[in-house]
Write an enzyme that holds these catalytic residues in place. Structure first.
Site, PDB file in Angstrom:
ATOM      1  N   SER A  96       0.907  -1.053  -0.041  1.00 11.35           N
ATOM      2  CA  SER A  96       0.046   0.073   0.042  1.00 11.35           C
ATOM      3  C   SER A  96       0.673   1.251   0.063  1.00 11.35           C
ATOM      4  O   SER A  96       0.320   2.497  -0.187  1.00 11.35           O
ATOM      5  CB  SER A  96      -0.985   0.018   1.148  1.00 11.35           C
ATOM      6  OG  SER A  96      -0.156   0.078   2.547  1.00 11.35           O
ATOM      7  N   GLY A  97       2.304   1.155   0.311  1.00 14.58           N
ATOM      8  CA  GLY A  97       2.922   2.257   0.443  1.00 14.58           C
ATOM      9  C   GLY A  97       3.095   2.575   1.797  1.00 14.58           C
ATOM     10  O   GLY A  97       3.979   3.712   2.233  1.00 14.58           O
ATOM     11  N   GLY A  98       2.448   1.998   2.864  1.00 10.52           N
ATOM     12  CA  GLY A  98       2.316   2.452   4.237  1.00 10.52           C
ATOM     13  C   GLY A  98       3.625   2.486   4.838  1.00 10.52           C
ATOM     14  O   GLY A  98       4.028   3.255   5.503  1.00 10.52           O
ATOM     15  N   PHE A  99       4.235   1.501   4.523  1.00  5.41           N
ATOM     16  CA  PHE A  99       5.704   0.987   5.179  1.00  5.41           C
ATOM     17  C   PHE A  99       6.838   2.212   4.918  1.00  5.41           C
ATOM     18  O   PHE A  99       7.514   2.807   5.684  1.00  5.41           O
ATOM     19  CB  PHE A  99       6.214  -0.299   4.825  1.00  5.41           C
ATOM     20  CG  PHE A  99       7.528  -0.714   5.639  1.00  5.41           C
ATOM     21  CD1 PHE A  99       7.595  -1.117   6.942  1.00  5.41           C
ATOM     22  CD2 PHE A  99       8.773  -0.543   4.955  1.00  5.41           C
ATOM     23  CE1 PHE A  99       8.970  -1.194   7.542  1.00  5.41           C
ATOM     24  CE2 PHE A  99       9.916  -0.516   5.290  1.00  5.41           C
ATOM     25  CZ  PHE A  99       9.861  -1.075   6.615  1.00  5.41           C
ATOM     26  N   ASP A 149      -2.091   0.859   5.890  1.00  6.68           N
ATOM     27  CA  ASP A 149      -2.221   0.493   7.094  1.00  6.68           C
ATOM     28  C   ASP A 149      -0.991   1.464   7.774  1.00  6.68           C
ATOM     29  O   ASP A 149      -0.065   1.990   6.945  1.00  6.68           O
ATOM     30  CB  ASP A 149      -1.910  -0.816   7.598  1.00  6.68           C
ATOM     31  CG  ASP A 149      -0.325  -1.461   7.101  1.00  6.68           C
ATOM     32  OD1 ASP A 149       0.145  -1.032   6.233  1.00  6.68           O
ATOM     33  OD2 ASP A 149       0.085  -2.039   7.997  1.00  6.68           O
ATOM     34  N   GLN A 192      -2.323  -5.662  12.704  1.00  5.26           N
ATOM     35  CA  GLN A 192      -1.126  -5.099  13.342  1.00  5.26           C
ATOM     36  C   GLN A 192      -1.468  -5.254  15.019  1.00  5.26           C
ATOM     37  O   GLN A 192      -2.182  -6.178  15.608  1.00  5.26           O
ATOM     38  CB  GLN A 192      -1.376  -3.430  13.098  1.00  5.26           C
ATOM     39  CG  GLN A 192      -0.727  -3.203  11.705  1.00  5.26           C
ATOM     40  CD  GLN A 192       0.583  -3.274  11.522  1.00  5.26           C
ATOM     41  OE1 GLN A 192       1.345  -3.495  12.276  1.00  5.26           O
ATOM     42  NE2 GLN A 192       0.783  -3.291  10.274  1.00  5.26           N
ATOM     43  N   GLY A 219       3.979  -5.357  10.824  1.00  5.90           N
ATOM     44  CA  GLY A 219       4.428  -4.805  12.150  1.00  5.90           C
ATOM     45  C   GLY A 219       5.335  -5.730  12.814  1.00  5.90           C
ATOM     46  O   GLY A 219       5.720  -5.532  13.867  1.00  5.90           O
ATOM     47  N   ASP A 269       7.749 -12.420   1.687  1.00  6.98           N
ATOM     48  CA  ASP A 269       8.465 -11.388   0.875  1.00  6.98           C
ATOM     49  C   ASP A 269       9.748 -10.718   1.653  1.00  6.98           C
ATOM     50  O   ASP A 269       9.584 -10.616   2.927  1.00  6.98           O
ATOM     51  CB  ASP A 269       7.397 -10.225   0.146  1.00  6.98           C
ATOM     52  CG  ASP A 269       7.362  -9.134   1.055  1.00  6.98           C
ATOM     53  OD1 ASP A 269       8.205  -8.351   0.997  1.00  6.98           O
ATOM     54  OD2 ASP A 269       6.627  -9.191   2.097  1.00  6.98           O
ATOM     55  N   CYS A 307      24.012 -26.422  -5.953  1.00  6.63           N
ATOM     56  CA  CYS A 307      22.918 -25.677  -6.507  1.00  6.63           C
ATOM     57  C   CYS A 307      23.003 -25.763  -8.219  1.00  6.63           C
ATOM     58  O   CYS A 307      24.143 -25.866  -8.716  1.00  6.63           O
ATOM     59  CB  CYS A 307      23.079 -24.226  -6.142  1.00  6.63           C
ATOM     60  SG  CYS A 307      22.086 -22.965  -6.811  1.00  6.63           S
ATOM     61  N   CYS A 309      21.412 -23.424 -10.377  1.00  9.91           N
ATOM     62  CA  CYS A 309      21.243 -22.097 -10.955  1.00  9.91           C
ATOM     63  C   CYS A 309      21.926 -21.659 -11.940  1.00  9.91           C
ATOM     64  O   CYS A 309      23.261 -22.139 -12.048  1.00  9.91           O
ATOM     65  CB  CYS A 309      21.044 -20.865  -9.710  1.00  9.91           C
ATOM     66  SG  CYS A 309      22.688 -20.591  -9.328  1.00  9.91           S
TER      67      CYS A 309
END
Length: 374
Positions: A96-99, A149, A192, A219, A269, A307, A309
């Protein structure tokens, strides 16, 4: 009316709360539990979208705050939406951009209307409200959009956290009212309550009452001790519905991923895999290594011999160290490729272990080989 995003529980590990499921979205299915690479400004740093897809990523994150300031959500909408703009045909989640806004400190002011803030780019003034956050994310066209938030800091006193949590709940109601196209995009709510379990429970009850397609825990991972974070998770994960995705925001180290999965979380994430890559740090089966160390100067083995990759198949530690010491972008590209591949395939192993009711054994084997966590 059908929600754009739905969750299907496929199996639960018999010994733990670990869940194996699938999230259905307009841009394809997401096998869970899942680690989601972060493409803050419409790109996973040092990676092409095709590379991210080839390693098995089924969803990436983008940042509402950054895309709003540059290039602007109107331009992304004019381009046909974020999927088309960045050439990514799989699922996208936008925060949302809140953080980001709340991390601006003295550059922002919180009111009931929203948050007024000063751009970190040019100093211009802006107001981000629940309605504006929804408007921006509608224009971006993400499959999953997060409610606006307040991510409260740690530590913070109870009165501040309570006021913040209650405001976040009111903002969620406004986000839900502003979001109309539920068949194209799904809005997730955010729990939260800081480190106060009773406030976490109250937050969960209030957001679950709104009957949204998914829920996240916000949070946490904001500087608190690991033991405290896990104690909070022990208490609040099961407060979220079993038939909806459960998302722990901002977590992406192997130990936190295992601990979150064990408690019944589905989505995670973090920017860390690509961020640490730019500093020469690689996550391997036997722990983290710093490629800048002199001992790798003549080490012609892969970053991780176990690995498969692209980086490990084609380049040696010595070469990657040379790239890093020479200031070449190639080093960040190669280590980022490896770090993301490592976590995505680790999660695939976790999913398989859950299906076979051997998550506990898989976790124990991974930890023993990795060498422990700080």
């Amino acid at each position: 009316m059908t929600n754009a995003v739905t969750y299907e529980l496929l199996h639960r590990d018999k010994k733990t709360g670990a869940r194996r499921g699938v999230i259905h979205t307009p841009h394809g299915d997401i096998q869970t539990p899942v680690f989601m690479p972060v493409g803050t400004q419409g790109a996973v740093k040092a990676m092409r979208p095709e590379q991210v897809a080839d390693m098995g990523a089924e969803i990436i994150l983008a940042n509402t705050y950054h895309l709003y300031l540059r290039p602007g959500h109107e331009i992304v909408k004019e381009a046909g939406g974020l999927h088309k703009f960045m050439n990514w045909d799989r699922a996208i989640l936008t925060d949302s951009g809140g953080f980001q806004v709340f991390s601006l400190g003295q550059l922002r002011k919180i009111t009931e209307e929203g948050v007024s803030f000063q751009s970190h780019i040019d100093g211009s003034r802006h107001m981000l409200s629940p309605e504006k956050a929804v408007e921006i994310q509608n224009a971006l066209g993400s499959d999953i959009m997060m409610a606006f938030d307040e991510c409260a800091p740690y530590p913070a006193d109870r009165s501040y956290i309570k006021d913040s949590m209650e405001r976040t709940c009111r903002w969620l109601e406004r986000c839900k009212a502003a979001h109309k196209d539920v068949e194209r995009q799904s809005l997730f709510g955010i729990m939260q309550g800081g480190m106060y379990k009773d406030l976490r429970r109250e937050s969960a009850e209030r957001i679950v009452d709104m009957d949204l397609p998914g829920y996240s825990i916000g949070g946490l991972s904001v500087g608190e001790p690991k033991e405290l974070m896990l104690d909070i998770l022990d208490d609040c994960v099961d407060l979220l519905p079993e038939d909806k995705p459960r998302y722990l925001m901002g977590v992406g180290t192997p130990d936190y991923l295992f601990e979150g999965v064990e408690r019944g979380l589905d989505m995670f994430d973090c920017v860390e895999p690509t961020r640490i890559a730019r500093h020469g740090l690689a996550t391997t089966s036997h722990g983290r290594i710093n490629i800048k160390n002199a001992k790798f100067e003549r080490d012609f083995t892969p970053l991780d011999p176990e690995c498969d990759c692209y980086t490990c198949r084609n380049y040696s530690r010595a070469y990657i160290r040379h790239m890093m010491k020479s200031g070449e972008m190639m080093s960040a590209m190669l280590i980022s490729n490896h770090n993301l591949h490592f976590l995505i395939h680790m999660m695939a192993g976790i999913r398989e272990a859950i299906e076979e009711d051997r998550f506990t054994e898989f976790k124990k084997e991974f930890y023993e080989k990795y060498g422990g966590f700080k």
